[in-house]
Design a protein around this motif. Structure first.
Motif, short mmCIF file in Angstrom:
data_model
loop_
_atom_site.label_atom_id
_atom_site.label_comp_id
_atom_site.label_asym_id
_atom_site.label_seq_id
_atom_site.Cartn_x
_atom_site.Cartn_y
_atom_site.Cartn_z
N HIS A 243 0.68 -1.00 0.16
CA HIS A 243 -0.01 0.03 0.06
C HIS A 243 1.01 1.26 0.00
O HIS A 243 2.06 1.22 0.61
CB HIS A 243 -0.78 0.09 1.26
CG HIS A 243 -2.04 -0.85 1.24
ND1 HIS A 243 -1.90 -2.24 0.83
CD2 HIS A 243 -3.36 -0.65 1.55
CE1 HIS A 243 -3.14 -3.03 0.95
NE2 HIS A 243 -3.80 -1.87 1.40
N ARG B 118 -3.61 9.97 3.24
CA ARG B 118 -4.35 8.99 2.27
C ARG B 118 -3.51 7.88 1.97
O ARG B 118 -2.29 7.64 1.96
CB ARG B 118 -4.07 10.33 1.11
CG ARG B 118 -4.63 9.61 -0.34
CD ARG B 118 -4.44 10.37 -1.65
NE ARG B 118 -5.00 10.05 -2.72
CZ ARG B 118 -4.69 9.13 -3.35
NH1 ARG B 118 -3.45 8.48 -3.15
NH2 ARG B 118 -5.14 8.46 -4.54
N TYR C 289 -3.38 4.36 -0.87
CA TYR C 289 -3.98 3.81 -2.27
C TYR C 289 -3.29 2.62 -2.14
O TYR C 289 -2.15 2.17 -1.83
CB TYR C 289 -3.20 4.61 -3.28
CG TYR C 289 -3.19 4.11 -4.68
CD1 TYR C 289 -4.71 3.58 -5.21
CD2 TYR C 289 -2.24 4.25 -5.38
CE1 TYR C 289 -4.37 3.22 -6.38
CE2 TYR C 289 -2.19 3.33 -6.61
CZ TYR C 289 -3.48 3.03 -7.22
OH TYR C 289 -3.53 2.61 -8.42
N ASP C 290 -4.04 1.51 -2.72
CA ASP C 290 -3.78 0.22 -2.77
C ASP C 290 -3.62 0.02 -4.39
O ASP C 290 -4.84 -0.08 -4.94
CB ASP C 290 -4.72 -0.76 -2.10
CG ASP C 290 -4.58 -2.21 -2.67
OD1 ASP C 290 -3.12 -2.77 -2.74
OD2 ASP C 290 -5.38 -3.11 -2.56
N ARG D 242 -8.40 0.78 -4.55
CA ARG D 242 -9.10 1.38 -3.53
C ARG D 242 -8.06 2.61 -3.02
O ARG D 242 -7.16 2.28 -2.57
CB ARG D 242 -9.54 0.60 -2.35
CG ARG D 242 -10.68 -0.60 -2.84
CD ARG D 242 -10.99 -1.56 -1.55
NE ARG D 242 -12.22 -2.35 -2.04
CZ ARG D 242 -11.82 -3.68 -2.07
NH1 ARG D 242 -10.55 -4.04 -2.39
NH2 ARG D 242 -12.72 -4.56 -2.69
N THR D 243 -8.93 3.50 -2.46
CA THR D 243 -8.37 4.67 -1.76
C THR D 243 -9.15 4.79 -0.39
O THR D 243 -10.17 4.72 -0.39
CB THR D 243 -8.39 6.03 -2.61
OG1 THR D 243 -9.58 6.39 -2.87
CG2 THR D 243 -7.52 5.72 -3.89
N HIS E 55 -9.09 8.07 2.36
CA HIS E 55 -8.49 9.37 2.86
C HIS E 55 -9.14 9.51 4.27
O HIS E 55 -10.25 9.06 4.49
CB HIS E 55 -9.27 10.64 1.95
CG HIS E 55 -9.02 10.81 0.65
ND1 HIS E 55 -7.85 11.70 0.05
CD2 HIS E 55 -8.81 9.78 -0.36
CE1 HIS E 55 -7.74 11.16 -1.09
NE2 HIS E 55 -8.48 10.27 -1.55
N GLN F 87 -9.03 4.64 -7.78
CA GLN F 87 -8.24 5.26 -8.52
C GLN F 87 -7.77 4.04 -9.30
O GLN F 87 -7.50 2.92 -9.17
CB GLN F 87 -7.02 5.65 -7.47
CG GLN F 87 -6.00 6.43 -8.37
CD GLN F 87 -4.75 6.69 -7.87
OE1 GLN F 87 -4.78 7.25 -6.56
NE2 GLN F 87 -3.58 6.80 -8.22
#
Length: 352
Positions: free
Chosen positions: A200, A268, A270-271, A276-277, A279, A351
């Motif tokens: 991640h 934040r 991001y994977d 998936r994100t 925040h 994303q």
């Protein structure tokens, strides 16, 4: 309205319930009134496929097992009165000395032997203009776990149509007492597909962190992250420098607090695998970034998944550890007549 179902009983026979909040986009979060624990959180990946992204158990017995109680990971639970550590289980308020349980070596951790994570909260399911809600209340009596004052706590979970999980905390007391409320959810944005979160990418909106000693108690120094493995001011893979941090990440970052008209941004994530994100925004001064260092494969969670080291990460929005003993830190003392208000929002997205 949220749905309500039985979720078993505590060891003393108290019945607990499971409340499931949902929104029009398919997000669902299941929360039990035992410890205000987030049991599951289903969000879509970049292909629109829903997946559960938090560590936990399918049934109440998982949270009551000897293995779980011995390991003490606090999966998804509300933490109080004081999230994180208090040095030597001791503090002084207004000249009065107070002694707490030492349940983390020589120190006090996450409210003690029976913190808010082990309480059965009073629960009311409902709806608001923002979305479906669960309101939890708890009364912590004077002297409980060694803390002074009767403390009344309310936590409202709201799942919004903006794909936000919002936590609003409120507390009052009749005697000055330290209070530091948070949630201890463990996230893995590819849970069930990847065994750890080391791939991640995370960004923390913090230029400093609280330096700690070998027992994870702050020294009082707020050190710049620049040039260190604690620098996540730009996105960086969790596993990239974790080997340079003895034991892994389990530290408090000092949030910058810049957030425009909304809540200040804290983190934040991001994977790349799922898209998936996550925040995180909060009005709290700090966030504890913890990488599941003490998970050792002894716990088998939902769907039989084994939780090994780094199976999840936590972003515990909070005041700094040991603040009652650190006069230079923002105060955590809540006084009679004052009202504590705090908000943290987790926003989910994708994303490409």
């Amino acid at each position: 309205m949220p749905t309500i179902a039985p979720f078993g009983t505590t060891q003393d026979g108290t019945a607990v319930q499971l409340f499931t909040l949902s929104n029009a986009h398919g997000l669902r979060v299941a929360i039990t009134n035992y410890g205000g624990t987030i049991i599951s959180l289903l969000v879509p990946d970049r292909s629109g496929i829903l997946g559960d992204i938090v560590l936990g158990f399918d049934a109440m017995r998982g949270y009551q097992s000897a293995e779980y109680l011995r390991a003490g990971p606090y999966f998804g639970a509300l933490i109080g009165r004081y999230g994180n550590r208090i040095r030597n289980g001791h503090f002084v308020v207004d000249g009065h000395h107070y002694t707490l349980a030492r349940n983390n070596g020589a120190h006090h951790l996450h409210g003690g032997l029976r913190g808010f994570d082990k309480a059965v909260w009073q629960a009311t399911a409902g709806t608001s203009a923002a979305g479906q809600t669960l309101t939890l209340t708890h009364q912590s009596h004077d002297g409980e776990e060694g803390y002074p004052g009767h403390l009344a706590v309310t936590v409202v979970y709201t799942l919004t149509e903006k794909n936000e999980l919002r936590l609003d905390y409120t507390a009052t007391t009749d005697k000055a007492t330290p209070v530091n409320l948070t949630n201890h959810a463990y996230f893995n944005l590819s849970l069930g597909q990847r065994p750890d979160v080391l791939a991640h990418e995370i960004q923390l909106f913090a230029d400093r962190y609280t330096v700690v000693d070998a027992t994870l108690i702050p020294t009082g120094e707020l050190r710049p992250v620049a040039g260190t493995p604690f620098d996540f001011t730009a996105p960086h893979v969790i596993g990239g420098r974790i080997g340079q941090v003895p034991g892994g990440y389990d530290h408090n970052w000092v949030l910058n607090g810049a957030g425009g008209s909304g809540l200040p941004a804290a983190a934040r994530v991001y994977d790349p695998a799922s898209g998936r994100t996550l925040h995180v925004s909060t009005d709290q001064p700090g966030v504890q970034f913890y990488t599941g260092n003490f998970l050792d494969g002894s716990l088998r969670g939902k769907g039989g998944v084994v939780y090994g080291q780094h199976a999840g990460f936590c972003l515990e929005t909070q005041h700094f550890p040991d603040s009652p003993n650190q006069p230079e830190f923002p105060t955590t003392i809540l006084r009679s007549g004052a009202v504590l208000h705090s908000t943290t929002v987790y926003t989910f997205g994708v994303q490409s």
